[in-house]
Design a protein around this motif. Structure first.
Motif, PDB file in Angstrom:
ATOM      1  N   LYS A 162       0.832  -1.207   0.000  1.00 16.82           N
ATOM      2  CA  LYS A 162       0.000   0.000   0.000  1.00 16.82           C
ATOM      3  C   LYS A 162       0.867   1.258   0.000  1.00 16.82           C
ATOM      4  CE  LYS A 162      -1.754  -0.695   4.551  1.00 16.82           C
ATOM      5  NZ  LYS A 162      -1.572  -2.004   4.605  1.00 16.82           N
ATOM      6  N   PHE A 163       2.016   1.181   0.655  1.00 16.53           N
ATOM      7  CA  PHE A 163       2.911   2.337   0.744  1.00 16.53           C
ATOM      8  C   PHE A 163       3.692   2.550  -0.554  1.00 16.53           C
ATOM      9  CE2 PHE A 163       2.255   0.852   5.082  1.00 16.53           C
ATOM     10  CZ  PHE A 163       1.827   2.016   5.689  1.00 16.53           C
ATOM     11  N   SER A 164       4.264   1.475  -1.072  1.00 15.78           N
ATOM     12  CA  SER A 164       5.036   1.626  -2.313  1.00 15.78           C
ATOM     13  C   SER A 164       4.124   1.891  -3.503  1.00 15.78           C
ATOM     14  CB  SER A 164       5.930   0.406  -2.557  1.00 15.78           C
ATOM     15  OG  SER A 164       5.184  -0.782  -2.568  1.00 15.78           O
ATOM     16  N   ASN A 165       2.963   1.269  -3.555  1.00 14.75           N
ATOM     17  CA  ASN A 165       2.028   1.529  -4.658  1.00 14.75           C
ATOM     18  C   ASN A 165       1.643   3.008  -4.707  1.00 14.75           C
ATOM     19  OD1 ASN A 165       1.972  -1.165  -5.476  1.00 14.75           O
ATOM     20  ND2 ASN A 165       0.118  -1.639  -4.335  1.00 14.75           N
ATOM     21  N   LEU A 166       1.375   3.582  -3.541  1.00 11.14           N
ATOM     22  CA  LEU A 166       1.000   4.995  -3.498  1.00 11.14           C
ATOM     23  C   LEU A 166       2.188   5.877  -3.870  1.00 11.14           C
ATOM     24  CD1 LEU A 166      -1.126   7.161  -2.927  1.00 11.14           C
ATOM     25  CD2 LEU A 166      -0.349   7.144  -0.547  1.00 11.14           C
ATOM     26  N   ALA A 167       3.345   5.595  -3.299  1.00 10.96           N
ATOM     27  CA  ALA A 167       4.531   6.407  -3.600  1.00 10.96           C
ATOM     28  C   ALA A 167       4.841   6.400  -5.092  1.00 10.96           C
ATOM     29  CB  ALA A 167       5.729   5.898  -2.800  1.00 10.96           C
ATOM     30  N   LEU A 168       4.740   5.249  -5.708  1.00  9.31           N
ATOM     31  CA  LEU A 168       4.983   5.151  -7.148  1.00  9.31           C
ATOM     32  C   LEU A 168       3.901   5.897  -7.938  1.00  9.31           C
ATOM     33  CD1 LEU A 168       6.070   1.422  -7.293  1.00  9.31           C
ATOM     34  CD2 LEU A 168       7.525   3.397  -7.834  1.00  9.31           C
ATOM     35  N   SER A 169       2.667   5.797  -7.510  1.00 12.56           N
ATOM     36  CA  SER A 169       1.559   6.437  -8.222  1.00 12.56           C
ATOM     37  C   SER A 169       1.671   7.958  -8.242  1.00 12.56           C
ATOM     38  CB  SER A 169       0.215   6.043  -7.614  1.00 12.56           C
ATOM     39  OG  SER A 169      -0.066   4.694  -7.880  1.00 12.56           O
ATOM     40  N   VAL A 170       2.183   8.526  -7.160  1.00 18.77           N
ATOM     41  CA  VAL A 170       2.273   9.993  -7.096  1.00 18.77           C
ATOM     42  C   VAL A 170       3.670  10.493  -7.458  1.00 18.77           C
ATOM     43  CG1 VAL A 170       0.411  10.171  -5.397  1.00 18.77           C
ATOM     44  CG2 VAL A 170       2.808  10.085  -4.624  1.00 18.77           C
ATOM     45  N   ASN A 171       4.536   9.556  -7.866  1.00 16.28           N
ATOM     46  CA  ASN A 171       5.911   9.910  -8.212  1.00 16.28           C
ATOM     47  C   ASN A 171       6.593  10.624  -7.047  1.00 16.28           C
ATOM     48  OD1 ASN A 171       8.111   9.876  -9.940  1.00 16.28           O
ATOM     49  ND2 ASN A 171       7.609  11.874 -10.826  1.00 16.28           N
ATOM     50  N   ALA A 172       6.472  10.041  -5.866  1.00 16.07           N
ATOM     51  CA  ALA A 172       7.036  10.629  -4.654  1.00 16.07           C
ATOM     52  C   ALA A 172       8.557  10.722  -4.749  1.00 16.07           C
ATOM     53  CB  ALA A 172       6.653   9.786  -3.439  1.00 16.07           C
ATOM     54  N   HIS A 173       9.093  11.769  -4.153  1.00 17.60           N
ATOM     55  CA  HIS A 173      10.546  11.938  -4.121  1.00 17.60           C
ATOM     56  C   HIS A 173      11.195  10.793  -3.345  1.00 17.60           C
ATOM     57  CE1 HIS A 173      14.376  14.017  -4.217  1.00 17.60           C
ATOM     58  NE2 HIS A 173      14.486  13.782  -2.914  1.00 17.60           N
ATOM     59  N   CYS A 174      10.537  10.357  -2.269  1.00 17.44           N
ATOM     60  CA  CYS A 174      11.073   9.248  -1.487  1.00 17.44           C
ATOM     61  C   CYS A 174       9.989   8.647  -0.602  1.00 17.44           C
ATOM     62  CB  CYS A 174      12.268   9.678  -0.644  1.00 17.44           C
ATOM     63  SG  CYS A 174      11.892  10.878   0.640  1.00 17.44           S
ATOM     64  N   LEU A 175      10.276   7.456  -0.115  1.00 15.45           N
ATOM     65  CA  LEU A 175       9.455   6.765   0.873  1.00 15.45           C
ATOM     66  C   LEU A 175      10.364   6.555   2.075  1.00 15.45           C
ATOM     67  CD1 LEU A 175       7.052   3.844   0.235  1.00 15.45           C
ATOM     68  CD2 LEU A 175       8.626   3.762   2.161  1.00 15.45           C
ATOM     69  N   PRO A 177      10.086  -0.181 -11.555  1.00 14.09           N
ATOM     70  CA  PRO A 177       9.961   1.259 -11.333  1.00 14.09           C
ATOM     71  C   PRO A 177      10.958   1.722 -10.273  1.00 14.09           C
ATOM     72  CG  PRO A 177       8.233   0.129 -10.141  1.00 14.09           C
ATOM     73  CD  PRO A 177       9.006  -0.926 -10.903  1.00 14.09           C
ATOM     74  N   LYS A 178      11.330   2.967 -10.353  1.00 15.89           N
ATOM     75  CA  LYS A 178      12.277   3.542  -9.406  1.00 15.89           C
ATOM     76  C   LYS A 178      11.534   4.151  -8.217  1.00 15.89           C
ATOM     77  CE  LYS A 178      16.442   2.871 -10.729  1.00 15.89           C
ATOM     78  NZ  LYS A 178      17.189   1.905  -9.956  1.00 15.89           N
ATOM     79  N   LEU A 179      11.993   3.796  -7.034  1.00 15.91           N
ATOM     80  CA  LEU A 179      11.461   4.380  -5.810  1.00 15.91           C
ATOM     81  C   LEU A 179      12.630   4.584  -4.860  1.00 15.91           C
ATOM     82  CD1 LEU A 179       9.108   5.322  -4.053  1.00 15.91           C
ATOM     83  CD2 LEU A 179       8.769   2.940  -3.342  1.00 15.91           C
ATOM     84  N   ASN A 180      12.842   5.806  -4.469  1.00 18.60           N
ATOM     85  CA  ASN A 180      13.918   6.159  -3.553  1.00 18.60           C
ATOM     86  C   ASN A 180      13.445   5.875  -2.127  1.00 18.60           C
ATOM     87  OD1 ASN A 180      16.333   7.231  -2.628  1.00 18.60           O
ATOM     88  ND2 ASN A 180      15.625   9.340  -2.734  1.00 18.60           N
ATOM     89  N   VAL A 181      13.989   4.841  -1.506  1.00 17.84           N
ATOM     90  CA  VAL A 181      13.610   4.456  -0.148  1.00 17.84           C
ATOM     91  C   VAL A 181      14.709   4.917   0.796  1.00 17.84           C
ATOM     92  CG1 VAL A 181      13.028   2.548   1.392  1.00 17.84           C
ATOM     93  CG2 VAL A 181      12.314   2.475  -1.014  1.00 17.84           C
ATOM     94  N   LEU A 182      14.328   5.735   1.769  1.00 18.35           N
ATOM     95  CA  LEU A 182      15.269   6.278   2.740  1.00 18.35           C
ATOM     96  C   LEU A 182      14.866   5.862   4.145  1.00 18.35           C
ATOM     97  CD1 LEU A 182      15.475   9.997   1.508  1.00 18.35           C
ATOM     98  CD2 LEU A 182      16.958   8.090   0.867  1.00 18.35           C
ATOM     99  N   ASN A 183      15.848   5.620   5.001  1.00 18.77           N
ATOM    100  CA  ASN A 183      15.521   5.437   6.407  1.00 18.77           C
ATOM    101  C   ASN A 183      15.424   6.836   7.027  1.00 18.77           C
ATOM    102  OD1 ASN A 183      18.106   6.291   7.507  1.00 18.77           O
ATOM    103  ND2 ASN A 183      18.927   4.292   6.940  1.00 18.77           N
ATOM    104  N   PRO A 184      14.876   6.964   8.218  1.00 21.97           N
ATOM    105  CA  PRO A 184      14.714   8.295   8.809  1.00 21.97           C
ATOM    106  C   PRO A 184      16.012   9.098   8.934  1.00 21.97           C
ATOM    107  CG  PRO A 184      13.258   6.783   9.914  1.00 21.97           C
ATOM    108  CD  PRO A 184      14.136   5.948   8.994  1.00 21.97           C
ATOM    109  N   LYS A 185      17.126   8.454   9.204  1.00 20.77           N
ATOM    110  CA  LYS A 185      18.399   9.196   9.292  1.00 20.77           C
ATOM    111  C   LYS A 185      18.764   9.803   7.944  1.00 20.77           C
ATOM    112  CE  LYS A 185      20.114   6.550  13.146  1.00 20.77           C
ATOM    113  NZ  LYS A 185      21.038   5.563  13.654  1.00 20.77           N
ATOM    114  N   GLN A 186      18.574   9.044   6.877  1.00 20.90           N
ATOM    115  CA  GLN A 186      18.844   9.557   5.536  1.00 20.90           C
ATOM    116  C   GLN A 186      17.870  10.689   5.197  1.00 20.90           C
ATOM    117  OE1 GLN A 186      18.320   5.671   3.791  1.00 20.90           O
ATOM    118  NE2 GLN A 186      20.490   5.570   3.178  1.00 20.90           N
TER     119      GLN A 186
END
Length: 127
Positions: free
Chosen positions: A83-96, A112-121
């Motif tokens: 649900k999180f990655s599908n939404l992030a990809l759909s809105v072309n989010a800068h990162c998750l 598809p490209k999705l920039n996944v960051l941990n909170p520190k990043q």
């Protein structure tokens, strides 16, 4: 405010609440994600605190409400994470932003490209 005091300000991740309140980023949510937030917040905090956080999120002008238009469903280990990655990809989010290792699959994909960051990043990105 009473409810704010119940949120542990000593947790490293508290900066996310502060940065959001300062409108340093937009937070994208769907109906399904809000339902999960409600469930998880009630597990960690009292129901009034969970309601306060959700109310703040839903009424902020830097919250974007969207629904995924395509179900990629690329995470097989824990289907509920999709649900999180599908939404992030759909809105072309800068990162998750997540600590969840299930999203590491996006490091191996050309598309598809999705920039996944941990909170520190994410904190470094905001700075």
């Amino acid at each position: 405010m009473y409810y704010e005091q119940q949120i542990n300000r000593n947790n490293f991740e508290f900066f996310i609440y502060e940065a959001f309140a300062l409108k340093q980023f937009d937070w994208v949510v769907s109906t399904e994600i809000l339902e999960e937030y409600a469930e998880k917040l009630c597990e960690f905090y009292s129901e009034p605190t969970a309601d306060y956080v959700l109310d703040m999120l839903c009424n902020a002008n830097n919250t974007i409400f969207a629904e995924p238009y395509y179900q990629w469903d690329l995470i097989t280990i824990d289907q509920d994470d999709n649900k999180f990655s599908n939404l992030a990809l759909s809105v072309n989010a800068h990162c998750l932003v997540t600590y969840d290792k299930h999203f590491d699959i996006f490091k191996t994909l050309d598309f598809p490209k999705l920039n996944v960051l941990n909170p520190k990043q994410f904190k470094r990105l905001l700075e």
